[in-house]
Design an enzyme around this catalytic site. Structure first.
Site, PDB file in Angstrom:
ATOM      1  N   ASP A 151       8.404 -21.385  22.659  1.00 50.77           N
ATOM      2  CA  ASP A 151       7.080 -20.932  23.084  1.00 50.77           C
ATOM      3  C   ASP A 151       6.672 -21.810  24.263  1.00 50.77           C
ATOM      4  OD1 ASP A 151       4.368 -20.720  23.510  1.00 50.77           O
ATOM      5  OD2 ASP A 151       3.818 -20.702  21.386  1.00 50.77           O
ATOM      6  N   LYS A 172      -2.315 -18.595  31.926  1.00 50.48           N
ATOM      7  CA  LYS A 172      -2.400 -20.052  31.804  1.00 50.48           C
ATOM      8  C   LYS A 172      -1.770 -20.724  33.019  1.00 50.48           C
ATOM      9  CE  LYS A 172      -2.084 -19.802  26.766  1.00 50.48           C
ATOM     10  NZ  LYS A 172      -3.438 -20.054  26.292  1.00 50.48           N
TER      11      LYS A 172
END
Ligand code: PLP
Length: 440
Positions: free
Chosen positions: A231, A257
């Site tokens: 991840d 992000k």
């Protein structure tokens, strides 16, 4: 091509970030040679005020801001190039398809992928993990098989596996977290000896900032015969995240992000895996041929991109990847390392503030509690002074439980934050202490 509003020539040959000629700022108080004013000038939102104060945006682990060039690239796409991709024989469709596939090349380069066809666009990290759990998990995981996760996973890398366990009867196990907030690698080895099918773990913890020893974990997992899913939601924006160096099998990350739009992200996966995995969803561009009796599938990555994708989001994601590439991963890392050192020093001096996570091998994500002040109250007070932090469990409820708390306050930094903003946070915390009648 330089977009309107884009600050050209952001990096000097020595790697130092600079403003265009005639618009240079005096050197700031930064430890790193990063021209923070030039960087900040590219992010329009950073010049706004909140409650009459300059915005101090410290919620980057949740979502980062977008520079002019990403905003204007998306706008140009929508104004001048929009059509559906991959299916039209007209000019606009060809341009939209080229913009979409060009973004795939930029995003692939961002994670060191040599083959852009190994990038599947998704809605974000969450969907990328769900894709693997559903497609690979549904096809290759049997009752009793083990999937190894860790106790520091974001819910997005936990719940999809719980759903898979519910469907297949596979068993989930969890690597422990040490009191310092690192993975317990002895526990990892113990659990690896049980021969899990897959090890799925976060590159960087979104609550603790811990940078996990990703290459080591992948190497040990492979030696034990397991596949690996990383991840990368909190790593791809901040660290050089090169899938060929990491050696993993799957890498998931989100555009929003890393200076890109929301609702778009990617799964990188080894080509052979994408070849053998069944489709995740059906319809649209994922087919080769459809008959009433059954269908055959397009080649990856299209096999996994059913329906009309988020084309403008993908285009913006690609532009964000190019923006980060031009700044340079090393320059970004070094600026954030300077922020991290300064924040550790300043926050470490504040009475009653308990910081979570390791001091070494961490990014600039700082989770803390402040005496017995509720994190939500703290966040609300800081917001009154224009300081945006996050409060709560950060989609890490098991990790919070591990520390015996329900949540933390979290300040998370990015490439456009300055040491001045760390000072502002510390001043805000001092004022909050006064409001709360002292910190105990
Ligand atoms: N994984 C980690 C470590 C995260 O920090 C996040 C978001 O905060 C996610 C996964 C989910 O990302 P998204 O909401 O973009 O799918």
């Amino acid at each position: 091509m330089t977009e309107p509003n884009q600050v050209a020539g952001v990096l000097a040959p020595d790697g130092r970030a600079v403003l265009p000629d005639g618009d240079r700022a005096a050197p700031g108080p930064q430890e790193s040679p990063w021209d923070i004013e030039a960087i900040r000038a590219q992010f329009p939102i950073l010049s706004r005020e909140v409650h009459g104060r300059p915005l101090v945006y410290l919620d980057n682990a949740a979502s980062s801001q977008q520079p002019h060039r990403v905003l204007s690239r998306v706008e140009r796409y929508l104004r001048e190039q929009h059509a559906n991709v991959h299916r039209g024989a007209h000019q606009l469709s060809a341009e939209a398809t080229e913009a979409y596939e060009d973004a795939r090349r930029a995003v692939a380069a961002h994670v060191g992928a040599t083959n852009p066809a190994e990038i599947v666009f998704t809605r974000g990290t969450t969907e990328a993990v769900n894709l693997v759990a559903s497609s690979w998990g549904g096809a290759f995981v049997s009752p009793g098989d083990e999937i190894l996760l860790t106790k520091m996973e974001h819910h997005s890398n936990l719940v999809p596996w719980q759903l898979l366990a519910g469907r297949t009867g596979c068993v989930l196990r969890f690597v422990d977290v040490t009191p310092e907030g690192t993975l317990d690698l002895e526990d990892f080895d113990r659990l690896l000896a049980r021969q899990p099918r897959l090890v799925a773990f976060t590159h960087v913890s979104n609550s603790l900032g811990t940078i996990n020893p990703v290459r080591e974990i992948v190497a040990r997992a492979h030696a034990a015969g397991a596949l690996t899913l990383v991840d990368g939601a909190q790593a791809a924006p901040h660290l050089l995240s090169d899938v060929s160096r990491i050696g993993c099998d799957f890498y998931a990350f989100s555009g929003h992000k890393m200076c890109g739009p929301t609702g778009v992200g990617a799964l990188w996966a080894r080509r052979e895996l994408l070849e053998e995995m069944p489709p995740y969803q059906g319809g649209g561009e994922m087919i080769s041929e459809v008959r009433l009796e059954g269908s055959s599938w397009a080649k990856p990555p299209h096999k996994f991109e059913a329906g009309t994708p988020n084309i403008s989001g993908v285009v913006g994601f690609g532009e964000a990847a190019r923006f980060l590439a031009e700044l340079g991963a090393e320059a970004i890392e070094s600026h954030e390392a300077a922020l991290k050192r300064y924040a550790l020093e300043r926050l470490g001096d504040i009475d009653g503030l308990r910081l979570y996570g390791p001091r070494q091998e961490r990014t600039s994500v700082f989770s803390f509690t402040y005496g017995d002040v509720h994190p939500h109250d703290l966040s609300t007070i800081l917001d009154q002074w224009g300081i945006a932090i996050r409060a709560g469990h950060h989609c890490n409820q098991p990790l919070m439980g591990h520390y015996g708390i329900s949540g933390t306050a979290r300040a998370s930094f990015y490439l456009y934050n300055s040491t001045d903003e760390i000072d502002a946070l510390c001043d805000g915390l001092a004022l909050a202490a006064e409001v709360f009648g002292g910190i105990s």
